[in-house]
Design a protein around this motif. Structure first.
Motif, mmCIF file in Angstrom:
data_model
loop_
_atom_site.group_PDB
_atom_site.id
_atom_site.type_symbol
_atom_site.label_atom_id
_atom_site.label_comp_id
_atom_site.label_asym_id
_atom_site.label_seq_id
_atom_site.Cartn_x
_atom_site.Cartn_y
_atom_site.Cartn_z
ATOM 1 N N ARG A 59 -15.487 10.041 43.478
ATOM 2 C CA ARG A 59 -15.175 11.205 44.313
ATOM 3 C C ARG A 59 -13.963 10.906 45.187
ATOM 4 O O ARG A 59 -13.594 9.748 45.384
ATOM 5 C CB ARG A 59 -16.364 11.555 45.206
ATOM 6 N N GLU A 153 -10.614 13.234 43.349
ATOM 7 C CA GLU A 153 -11.771 13.130 42.457
ATOM 8 C C GLU A 153 -11.258 12.818 41.060
ATOM 9 O O GLU A 153 -10.477 13.583 40.500
ATOM 10 C CB GLU A 153 -12.542 14.454 42.465
ATOM 11 N N SER A 180 -6.790 12.275 37.870
ATOM 12 C CA SER A 180 -7.572 13.327 38.501
ATOM 13 C C SER A 180 -8.285 14.167 37.453
ATOM 14 O O SER A 180 -7.764 14.398 36.358
ATOM 15 C CB SER A 180 -6.660 14.223 39.349
ATOM 16 N N ASP A 182 -9.070 17.377 37.871
ATOM 17 C CA ASP A 182 -8.893 18.810 38.112
ATOM 18 C C ASP A 182 -8.228 19.550 36.954
ATOM 19 O O ASP A 182 -8.559 20.697 36.679
ATOM 20 C CB ASP A 182 -8.095 19.054 39.405
ATOM 21 N N GLU A 250 -7.236 23.896 33.047
ATOM 22 C CA GLU A 250 -8.017 23.542 34.228
ATOM 23 C C GLU A 250 -9.434 23.124 33.848
ATOM 24 O O GLU A 250 -10.028 23.659 32.906
ATOM 25 C CB GLU A 250 -8.085 24.742 35.191
ATOM 26 N N ASN A 251 -9.975 22.165 34.623
ATOM 27 C CA ASN A 251 -11.392 21.783 34.541
ATOM 28 C C ASN A 251 -11.876 21.554 33.107
ATOM 29 O O ASN A 251 -12.876 22.122 32.677
ATOM 30 C CB ASN A 251 -12.267 22.857 35.216
ATOM 31 N N ASN A 255 -16.953 15.827 34.041
ATOM 32 C CA ASN A 255 -17.000 15.650 35.494
ATOM 33 C C ASN A 255 -18.448 15.681 35.968
ATOM 34 O O ASN A 255 -19.053 16.749 36.062
ATOM 35 C CB ASN A 255 -16.194 16.751 36.185
ATOM 36 N N PHE A 257 -19.601 15.378 38.825
ATOM 37 C CA PHE A 257 -19.737 15.932 40.166
ATOM 38 C C PHE A 257 -19.623 17.456 40.183
ATOM 39 O O PHE A 257 -19.766 18.080 41.226
ATOM 40 C CB PHE A 257 -18.665 15.345 41.097
ATOM 41 N N SER A 258 -19.351 18.065 39.024
ATOM 42 C CA SER A 258 -19.144 19.510 38.957
ATOM 43 C C SER A 258 -20.385 20.212 38.421
ATOM 44 O O SER A 258 -21.097 19.678 37.565
ATOM 45 C CB SER A 258 -17.944 19.823 38.059
ATOM 46 N N ASN A 259 -20.629 21.411 38.940
ATOM 47 C CA ASN A 259 -21.748 22.231 38.454
ATOM 48 C C ASN A 259 -21.391 22.947 37.157
ATOM 49 O O ASN A 259 -22.271 23.485 36.477
ATOM 50 C CB ASN A 259 -22.147 23.256 39.515
ATOM 51 N N SER A 260 -20.114 22.988 36.810
ATOM 52 C CA SER A 260 -19.668 23.670 35.591
ATOM 53 C C SER A 260 -18.993 22.667 34.661
ATOM 54 O O SER A 260 -17.830 22.827 34.293
ATOM 55 C CB SER A 260 -18.710 24.816 35.932
ATOM 56 N N ASN A 261 -19.717 21.613 34.319
ATOM 57 C CA ASN A 261 -19.183 20.587 33.424
ATOM 58 C C ASN A 261 -18.970 21.188 32.037
ATOM 59 O O ASN A 261 -19.873 21.817 31.487
ATOM 60 C CB ASN A 261 -20.157 19.411 33.353
#
Length: 293
Positions: A59, A153, A180, A182, A250-251, A255, A257-261
């Motif tokens: 993180r 992150e 990163s 992101d 993007e994304n 990850n 730590f993400s709710n939308s892996n």
């Protein structure tokens, strides 16, 4: 059989391939010299704490490693002691200036020289106090830098140091290569005719109507990520005569730590298929059956 050809608006598209790379990547450097004391995970380790190994996630601002800080604590203590000495000297000089004015008596104080008023002495100690404060600030900052924290992150690509290794002070200061989570970039190349077909103009400010969108496909030709043509690198490969381009997504990395892996995350260095969708053009649609012999 006769079929009437009708003019309709169609969006141009080009299929190509490219290589995934992180949009933001960097090499962590030790800003202070010393021997590495610990690396993550630390004891006691948290359930989702980072691991200072290739592939480890972290993180933003998470502690990655600690450099032995005994010498840095000593330097800070010495800087603080020096500041206190100069502050005492400044108080003494100001009191001596008050005493000099009393001893001047009934004479006009304005006629006294700056040396008698102790103005140069006070200015000298004030400058020394400012320098001592700056050295204390530097020592405090260096002490904080002995704990290396994550700048964003991200994930570790490669580690270059470990426990017990000297860094800085003549030894290599590189600690790890990280990137990163992101966003990713996909670099690829197209010819000038394909860019013109998509409606991409290098150096022209894009709008929502002129932006070239990108779809990233998996092995089953199913769209797994969407992005957009971010820019041209302004370079034409002298061997292929193609222009180097960059799509941004993007994304798209794994990850924890993400709710939308993402269900099918991309990996750095992965070779992917993508479809670019550009400008709308007017065209006559003719069914494929019309070309059968």
């Amino acid at each position: 059989k006769i079929v009437e050809a009708r003019k309709v608006l169609l969006r141009t598209s080009v299929q190509t391939h490219g290589t995934v790379r992180p949009r933001t990547s960097t090499t962590l450097i030790a800003e202070v010299p010393g021997i590495i004391k610990e690396v993550a995970p630390f004891t006691p380790a948290k359930k989702d704490s980072c691991t200072f190994r290739a592939g480890g996630f972290f993180r933003k601002d998470e502690l990655l490693l600690k450099i032995e800080d005994l010498d840095l604590k000593t330097l800070k203590a010495e800087a603080e002691a020096n500041l206190r000495r100069t502050e005492l000297q400044l108080l003494q000089e100001r009191e001596l200036a008050k005493q000099a004015k009393i001893e001047w008596g009934d004479r006009d104080w304005q006629l006294a020289s700056d040396l008698v008023k102790r103005i140069p002495q006070i200015q000298k100690v004030e400058a020394e106090a400012m320098a001592a404060q700056a050295k204390l600030n530097q020592a405090t900052q260096d002490l904080g830098r002995s704990s290396v924290r994550a700048p964003f992150e991200g994930r570790i690509l490669e580690t270059m140091a470990d426990v017990g290794q000297q860094v800085g002070a003549g030894a290599p200061a590189a600690l790890a290569r990280v990137y990163s989570l992101d966003a990713a970039e996909i670099n690829f190349a197209l010819g000038r005719s394909e860019l013109k077909f998509l409606g991409f103009d290098d150096g022209i400010q894009e709008t929502s109507k002129t932006k070239v969108e990108a779809e990233i496909l998996n092995d089953e030709n199913r769209v797994i990520h969407e992005g957009f043509l971010d820019r041209s690198e302004g370079i034409i490969d002298p061997r292929t005569r193609l222009t180097n381009l960059v799509v941004q997504v993007e994304n798209c990395f794994a990850n924890p730590f993400s709710n939308s892996n993402p269900s099918e995350p991309l990996s750095v260095g992965q070779f992917v298929k993508l479809i670019l969708r550009g400008q709308e053009i007017s065209a006559f649609v003719i069914p494929e059956s019309a070309f059968d012999r």
